[in-house]
Design an enzyme around this catalytic site. Structure first.
Site, PDB file in Angstrom:
ATOM      1  N   ASP A   8       0.382  -1.104  -0.565  1.00 11.74           N
ATOM      2  CA  ASP A   8       0.119  -0.049  -0.057  1.00 11.74           C
ATOM      3  C   ASP A   8       0.852   0.868  -0.459  1.00 11.74           C
ATOM      4  OD1 ASP A   8      -1.716   2.380   0.936  1.00 11.74           O
ATOM      5  OD2 ASP A   8      -3.103   0.586   0.988  1.00 11.74           O
ATOM      6  N   ILE A   9       0.253   1.846  -0.381  1.00 17.14           N
ATOM      7  CA  ILE A   9       0.647   3.497  -0.967  1.00 17.14           C
ATOM      8  C   ILE A   9       1.612   4.646   0.542  1.00 17.14           C
ATOM      9  CG2 ILE A   9      -0.247   4.545  -2.440  1.00 17.14           C
ATOM     10  CD1 ILE A   9       3.027   5.167  -3.075  1.00 17.14           C
ATOM     11  N   HIS A  51     -10.202  -5.043  -3.718  1.00 20.49           N
ATOM     12  CA  HIS A  51      -8.508  -5.384  -3.209  1.00 20.49           C
ATOM     13  C   HIS A  51      -8.952  -5.391  -1.770  1.00 20.49           C
ATOM     14  CE1 HIS A  51      -9.796  -0.696  -3.543  1.00 20.49           C
ATOM     15  NE2 HIS A  51      -9.028  -0.613  -2.071  1.00 20.49           N
ATOM     16  N   LEU A  52      -7.908  -6.217  -1.153  1.00 24.28           N
ATOM     17  CA  LEU A  52      -7.897  -7.185   0.419  1.00 24.28           C
ATOM     18  C   LEU A  52      -6.812  -6.436   1.171  1.00 24.28           C
ATOM     19  CD1 LEU A  52      -8.817  -9.241   1.866  1.00 24.28           C
ATOM     20  CD2 LEU A  52      -6.884 -10.470   1.383  1.00 24.28           C
ATOM     21  N   HIS A  53      -6.592  -5.513   1.604  1.00 24.47           N
ATOM     22  CA  HIS A  53      -5.808  -4.839   2.830  1.00 24.47           C
ATOM     23  C   HIS A  53      -5.589  -5.336   3.326  1.00 24.47           C
ATOM     24  CE1 HIS A  53      -6.179  -0.613   1.734  1.00 24.47           C
ATOM     25  NE2 HIS A  53      -7.692  -0.774   1.477  1.00 24.47           N
TER      26      HIS A  53
END
Length: 166
Positions: A55-56, A124-126
């Site tokens: 993740d950015i 999208h899965l965190h």
């Protein structure tokens, strides 16, 4: 949220845009561009089904996004048939954590932002670990039992019950 910064910070790598993306590609989707190597984002995992990258704007010391390699809409657009895909996203997240020496999977958060609280419509899965080290803001963004964040287990349960009569 965190995905918005990905759009702003990622740079197009012109040398990698010569190949024509296949079916399941949305040319306006930042995550489709990332998994097709059109951005300078490092892929930690990539195969025909699933891709993973950092993740950015990490919400925990280890914060990864696991996405279908082909474009799939957000979690609200999923059906019962997507349960195996969601499970595959989770399994890939676990593999990435283990490769990074995270073995305590009880201190990990796997989940999705519930629309309209997601800024990228590509599923999208965190994957956040250790969850106990998340800061105040991250604890809000990725809060359990909230209107804006759903765990992978909750999504699987919700999808599995779709279409059943009560």
């Amino acid at each position: 949220m965190a995905e918005v910064e990905a759009t702003q910070a990622a740079q197009v790598d012109v040398s990698k845009t010569n190949s024509v993306p296949g079916e399941g590609y949305d040319k306006k989707c930042i995550f489709c561009k990332i998994v097709n190597n059109e951005m300078s984002t490092e892929l930690l995992h990539s195969d025909d089904e699933v891709s993973c990258f950092r993740d950015i704007k990490p919400g925990a010391p280890h914060h990864y996004l696991v996405v279908p390699t082909k474009h799939v809409g957000n979690c609200k657009s999923l059906t019962k048939e997507h349960v195996p895909l969601v499970k595959q996203l989770v399994e890939t997240g676990k593999e990435i954590l283990q490769k990074n020496n995270i073995t305590d999977l009880t201190d990990v958060r796997f989940g999705f932002h519930w629309p309209p609280f997601c800024s990228v419509t590509h599923l999208h899965l965190h994957v956040l670990a250790p969850a106990s080290q998340m800061g105040f803001t991250s604890r809000l963004f990725y809060k359990l039992n909230s209107y804006w964040f759903i765990t992978a287990d909750q999504l699987i349960e919700l999808l599995s019950s779709k279409g059943e009569t009560n």
